[in-house]
Design a protein around this motif. Structure first.
Motif, PDB file in Angstrom:
ATOM      1  N   TYR A 164       0.873  -1.173   0.000  1.00  0.00           N
ATOM      2  CA  TYR A 164       0.000   0.000   0.000  1.00  0.00           C
ATOM      3  C   TYR A 164       0.911   1.224   0.000  1.00  0.00           C
ATOM      4  O   TYR A 164       1.224   1.764   1.074  1.00  0.00           O
ATOM      5  CB  TYR A 164      -0.916  -0.007   1.228  1.00  0.00           C
ATOM      6  CG  TYR A 164      -1.659  -1.314   1.380  1.00  0.00           C
ATOM      7  CD1 TYR A 164      -2.921  -1.490   0.826  1.00  0.00           C
ATOM      8  CD2 TYR A 164      -1.083  -2.402   2.036  1.00  0.00           C
ATOM      9  CE1 TYR A 164      -3.595  -2.700   0.940  1.00  0.00           C
ATOM     10  CE2 TYR A 164      -1.741  -3.613   2.150  1.00  0.00           C
ATOM     11  CZ  TYR A 164      -2.991  -3.757   1.599  1.00  0.00           C
ATOM     12  OH  TYR A 164      -3.650  -4.975   1.701  1.00  0.00           O
ATOM     13  N   ALA A 183      -5.800   2.587  -2.009  1.00  0.00           N
ATOM     14  CA  ALA A 183      -5.892   1.183  -2.408  1.00  0.00           C
ATOM     15  C   ALA A 183      -4.492   0.558  -2.473  1.00  0.00           C
ATOM     16  O   ALA A 183      -3.475   1.261  -2.557  1.00  0.00           O
ATOM     17  CB  ALA A 183      -6.585   1.068  -3.761  1.00  0.00           C
ATOM     18  N   GLN A 199      -8.690   6.693   5.712  1.00  0.00           N
ATOM     19  CA  GLN A 199     -10.033   6.270   5.310  1.00  0.00           C
ATOM     20  C   GLN A 199     -11.042   6.334   6.446  1.00  0.00           C
ATOM     21  O   GLN A 199     -12.251   6.301   6.198  1.00  0.00           O
ATOM     22  CB  GLN A 199     -10.002   4.825   4.786  1.00  0.00           C
ATOM     23  CG  GLN A 199      -9.606   4.652   3.357  1.00  0.00           C
ATOM     24  CD  GLN A 199      -9.811   3.205   2.939  1.00  0.00           C
ATOM     25  OE1 GLN A 199     -10.843   2.601   3.235  1.00  0.00           O
ATOM     26  NE2 GLN A 199      -8.823   2.641   2.271  1.00  0.00           N
ATOM     27  N   SER A 213     -10.234   5.157  -0.573  1.00  0.00           N
ATOM     28  CA  SER A 213     -10.126   3.783  -1.079  1.00  0.00           C
ATOM     29  C   SER A 213     -10.281   3.716  -2.593  1.00  0.00           C
ATOM     30  O   SER A 213      -9.973   2.692  -3.210  1.00  0.00           O
ATOM     31  CB  SER A 213     -11.186   2.893  -0.429  1.00  0.00           C
ATOM     32  OG  SER A 213     -12.495   3.299  -0.813  1.00  0.00           O
ATOM     33  N   TYR A 222      -6.280   4.602  -6.833  1.00  0.00           N
ATOM     34  CA  TYR A 222      -5.589   3.348  -7.136  1.00  0.00           C
ATOM     35  C   TYR A 222      -4.162   3.602  -7.621  1.00  0.00           C
ATOM     36  O   TYR A 222      -3.969   4.202  -8.676  1.00  0.00           O
ATOM     37  CB  TYR A 222      -6.367   2.565  -8.195  1.00  0.00           C
ATOM     38  CG  TYR A 222      -7.745   2.146  -7.736  1.00  0.00           C
ATOM     39  CD1 TYR A 222      -7.921   0.964  -7.010  1.00  0.00           C
ATOM     40  CD2 TYR A 222      -8.854   2.935  -8.005  1.00  0.00           C
ATOM     41  CE1 TYR A 222      -9.180   0.593  -6.572  1.00  0.00           C
ATOM     42  CE2 TYR A 222     -10.116   2.563  -7.570  1.00  0.00           C
ATOM     43  CZ  TYR A 222     -10.275   1.391  -6.855  1.00  0.00           C
ATOM     44  OH  TYR A 222     -11.517   1.018  -6.418  1.00  0.00           O
ATOM     45  N   ARG A 274     -10.612  -6.197   2.631  1.00  0.00           N
ATOM     46  CA  ARG A 274     -11.186  -5.410   3.731  1.00  0.00           C
ATOM     47  C   ARG A 274     -10.156  -5.182   4.846  1.00  0.00           C
ATOM     48  O   ARG A 274     -10.206  -4.177   5.554  1.00  0.00           O
ATOM     49  CB  ARG A 274     -12.390  -6.127   4.335  1.00  0.00           C
ATOM     50  CG  ARG A 274     -13.634  -6.105   3.495  1.00  0.00           C
ATOM     51  CD  ARG A 274     -14.239  -4.694   3.395  1.00  0.00           C
ATOM     52  NE  ARG A 274     -15.543  -4.780   2.752  1.00  0.00           N
ATOM     53  CZ  ARG A 274     -16.690  -4.817   3.393  1.00  0.00           C
ATOM     54  NH1 ARG A 274     -16.697  -4.753   4.717  1.00  0.00           N
ATOM     55  NH2 ARG A 274     -17.829  -4.899   2.740  1.00  0.00           N
ATOM     56  N   ARG A 307      -6.701  -5.246   4.521  1.00  0.00           N
ATOM     57  CA  ARG A 307      -5.451  -4.643   4.076  1.00  0.00           C
ATOM     58  C   ARG A 307      -4.211  -5.413   4.559  1.00  0.00           C
ATOM     59  O   ARG A 307      -3.320  -4.845   5.195  1.00  0.00           O
ATOM     60  CB  ARG A 307      -5.407  -3.177   4.511  1.00  0.00           C
ATOM     61  CG  ARG A 307      -6.545  -2.362   3.892  1.00  0.00           C
ATOM     62  CD  ARG A 307      -6.605  -0.954   4.410  1.00  0.00           C
ATOM     63  NE  ARG A 307      -5.475  -0.146   3.979  1.00  0.00           N
ATOM     64  CZ  ARG A 307      -5.379   0.465   2.803  1.00  0.00           C
ATOM     65  NH1 ARG A 307      -6.355   0.360   1.908  1.00  0.00           N
ATOM     66  NH2 ARG A 307      -4.326   1.204   2.519  1.00  0.00           N
ATOM     67  N   PRO A 345     -14.040  -1.695  -0.194  1.00  0.00           N
ATOM     68  CA  PRO A 345     -13.041  -1.150  -1.119  1.00  0.00           C
ATOM     69  C   PRO A 345     -13.523  -1.058  -2.558  1.00  0.00           C
ATOM     70  O   PRO A 345     -12.933  -0.338  -3.364  1.00  0.00           O
ATOM     71  CB  PRO A 345     -11.868  -2.134  -0.990  1.00  0.00           C
ATOM     72  CG  PRO A 345     -12.481  -3.402  -0.512  1.00  0.00           C
ATOM     73  CD  PRO A 345     -13.624  -2.993   0.363  1.00  0.00           C
TER      74      PRO A 345
END
Length: 264
Positions: free
Chosen positions: A13, A19, A51, A58, A61, A175, A177, A219
């Motif tokens: 990440y 994302a 978030q 989220s 990207y 969900r 991560r 997400p």
């Protein structure tokens, strides 16, 4: 003989709370995987942005290619060099930890400000040691990135399967991560791992991960749901903390790959 475990999925990440990126392999370092949560958005008061307050994050990207990070949001795209940053450092807090960071560039901060609708800056942690995190359980201090606490989060496949058996609307591991998803034999057994090896990298388990409302962010669309926290709280509540996955650190550097065996 120990059960055989292997790496199913790897994620990084790059920018905290945006994302993630699915990877076939990644370089494990003390601070976390290379390029994992080395960047973060902060507001006009130099407070971190996540978030938890801004679920739309989220929907940004990232991708990494040719030494650059590109960010796609809706039909807009922006990119910057992995290596670039300005000169003046900024003191920020990641929860209770103090950290030194540096703004990437003014145009990138402006792009995020325009799309989030308020003034913000994209900042980067530059070197190992710019943020330290103390484990109250182990009484040890670790050099970490801009992740909430520890450099790596690991989840066993059976933990997710067991949860999905209880949910009407099934969810994916995204969900939570994770950095590393492993093929496991029974739900939540990863909580009890001590030290283990993946490839040439030695990892140490610190403690199971207490989860917050962020796991209810879908997400796929950035919408807040009631699950899975509602169901998890019924069977994974320990001392008023809802646990899912476990926090780990690496004791040396090296490449790990999807498919690598985990030696306990």
């Amino acid at each position: 003989m120990s059960a055989v475990y292997s790496v199913k999925e790897i994620y990084i990440y790059p920018i905290k709370s945006l994302a993630g990126i699915s990877c076939q392999n990644a370089l494990a370092e003390e601070m976390g995987f290379e390029n994992d949560r080395r960047w973060m958005l902060i507001d006009a008061e130099d407070q971190m942005i996540t978030q938890r307050e801004h679920r739309i994050m989220s929907q940004f990207y990232p991708q990494i290619s040719d030494g650059k990070i590109s960010i796609t949001f809706q039909d807009q795209k922006h990119e910057f060099s992995i290596e670039e940053h300005l000169e003046n450092s900024i003191a920020v807090n990641v929860w209770d930890d103090k950290s030194e960071v540096i703004e990437v560039n003014k145009s990138t901060s402006k792009w995020f400000s325009q799309h989030l609708g308020f003034e913000c800056k994209l900042v980067k942690i530059i070197k190992n040691g710019d943020r330290k995190h103390e484990s109250s359980k182990l009484k040890e201090t670790f050099n970490v990135s801009l992740a909430d606490g520890y450099p790596y989060l690991m989840i066993g496949s059976q933990s997710l399967d067991f949860l999905n058996e209880k949910l009407t609307d099934k969810i994916t591991v995204l969900r939570f991560r994770p950095n590393i998803v492993i093929s496991s034999q029974s739900p939540h057994e990863e909580d009890d791992f001590t030290t283990f090896k993946i490839g040439e990298v030695q990892f140490k388990n610190i403690k199971p991960c207490g989860r917050c409302i962020m796991v209810n962010n879908d997400p796929d669309n950035g919408k807040l749901k009631k699950e899975p926290l509602k169901t998890l709280s019924k069977y994974r509540n320990v001392n008023n903390s809802v646990l899912f996955g476990t926090n780990i650190v690496s004791l040396n550097s090296g490449i790990i790959n999807v498919g690598d065996e985990i030696v306990i």
